[in-house]
Design an enzyme around this catalytic site. Structure first.
Site, PDB file in Angstrom:
ATOM      1  N   HIS A   1       0.802  -1.226   0.000  1.00  0.00           N
ATOM      2  CA  HIS A   1       0.000   0.000   0.000  1.00  0.00           C
ATOM      3  C   HIS A   1       0.830   1.269   0.000  1.00  0.00           C
ATOM      4  CE1 HIS A   1       0.189  -0.288   4.606  1.00  0.00           C
ATOM      5  NE2 HIS A   1       0.556   0.956   4.402  1.00  0.00           N
TER       6      HIS A   1
ATOM      7  N   GLU B   1      -3.996   3.466   1.601  1.00  0.00           N
ATOM      8  CA  GLU B   1      -4.292   3.711   3.013  1.00  0.00           C
ATOM      9  C   GLU B   1      -4.455   5.212   3.216  1.00  0.00           C
ATOM     10  OE1 GLU B   1      -1.097   2.849   5.733  1.00  0.00           O
ATOM     11  OE2 GLU B   1      -2.327   3.163   7.510  1.00  0.00           O
TER      12      GLU B   1
ATOM     13  N   HIS C   1       2.798  11.476  -6.968  1.00  0.00           N
ATOM     14  CA  HIS C   1       1.404  11.156  -7.269  1.00  0.00           C
ATOM     15  C   HIS C   1       1.153   9.664  -7.114  1.00  0.00           C
ATOM     16  CE1 HIS C   1       3.523  10.739 -11.256  1.00  0.00           C
ATOM     17  NE2 HIS C   1       2.901   9.592 -11.218  1.00  0.00           N
TER      18      HIS C   1
ATOM     19  N   GLU D   1      -2.457  10.589 -11.354  1.00  0.00           N
ATOM     20  CA  GLU D   1      -2.241  10.421 -12.784  1.00  0.00           C
ATOM     21  C   GLU D   1      -3.251   9.411 -13.311  1.00  0.00           C
ATOM     22  OE1 GLU D   1       1.635   8.891 -13.728  1.00  0.00           O
ATOM     23  OE2 GLU D   1       1.466   9.377 -15.855  1.00  0.00           O
TER      24      GLU D   1
END
Lengths: 181, 181
Positions: free
Chosen positions: B26, B94, B121, B167
């Protein structure tokens, strides 16, 4: 069938059909010295480089990394096909190198945990937290927090070469996380 | 078999056996108002909430979100099993909520693209970039850059409620990205 979700304020009851096929592909971090970062992510965390993309006009390069288990992935040899394949995966790490930062002694990226805060960390799940911690020690990795430190037991944080935090967890140790004692 | 990798300075020739089973699980972002973020990520990007973990003593909550395609995932109903399952996946987002930030009018997290830079990003891959852009417009999403703007054609950037950049790419449009024209 309703796709699973816990319900909390704001959460949609259903997955909107317009989002079918959306996939969380990658996270991008800027890195000062790609050789140092590639050594860390490939040697310590076992990632592979799917593609390097160079943009000479804008003086930067992008590296797309993935964890590839032996025999589980059919990575295309053709670079164009491989670029497209890369953008179809999950769990990709993109490292951005703005040319020349590696030669600036005082240059340093911001980790997001010091002020001003924002981004916190990336996280790797590992099969054996203790074995992974030993491996990190053998490789001289800097720890933010070891498994037995702080209030969150069995959660490790290490730093990458730019100081970004990487959480390390062993999934089966965390079943009781966030539940009343 | 040698697991695929492009070779660049720093890259390990082989995947170290000690890293077997490591998985990029994550990425964590701090969010000011979880209701706003959950609405955005569930409604606009179609993510589901696997688990909310509360830590009253430290006054924060964690939300773990995933893209779950209908019928493709067998999410455990038991919360403990589901927590462990969550940490075994790839492509998890998360979101961390430090309690009370949603009530502070001037509170704002740092997106990592303004100075000081670091994190850049997250990226979603979508099947149809034009349809996705229409969907974002229909939902009042703020664009950083549309597909026809800037030097990177066919790459879209939108903002989440905290201003983090996301993105948006369509994999098959990017096969020629980063290749000499």
């Amino acid at each position: 069938m309703t796709t699973f979700s816990e319900q909390h304020p704001g959460v949609a009851a259903e997955v909107p059909p317009a989002t079918r096929g959306f996939r969380l592909n990658h996270t991008m971090l800027r890195v000062k010295d790609p050789a140092a970062s590639l050594a860390f992510y490939s040697r310590v965390l076992g990632m592979r480089v799917l593609r390097k993309l160079d943009f000479p006009e804008m003086k930067f390069s992008l590296f797309f990394l993935a964890r590839l288990e032996d025999g589980k992935h059919d990575v295309p040899q053709d670079v164009g096909e491989r670029t497209a394949w890369t953008f179809q995966q999950e769990g990709i790490l993109e490292l951005t190198h703005n040319w020349g930062t590696e030669d600036q002694a005082d240059f340093r990226y911001h980790d997001g945990n010091a002020q001003p805060q924002g981004f916190g960390h990336i996280c790797f799940s590992v099969p054996d937290l203790q074995a992974a911690s030993t491996w990190f020690d053998e490789n001289g990795v800097e720890f933010v927090k070891r498994a037995d430190q702080g209030k969150m037991k069995n959660v490790v944080f290490i730093k990458d070469p730019d100081g970004y935090w990487i959480e390390i967890v062993q999934a089966d140790l965390l079943a009781q996380l966030g539940r009343p004692a």
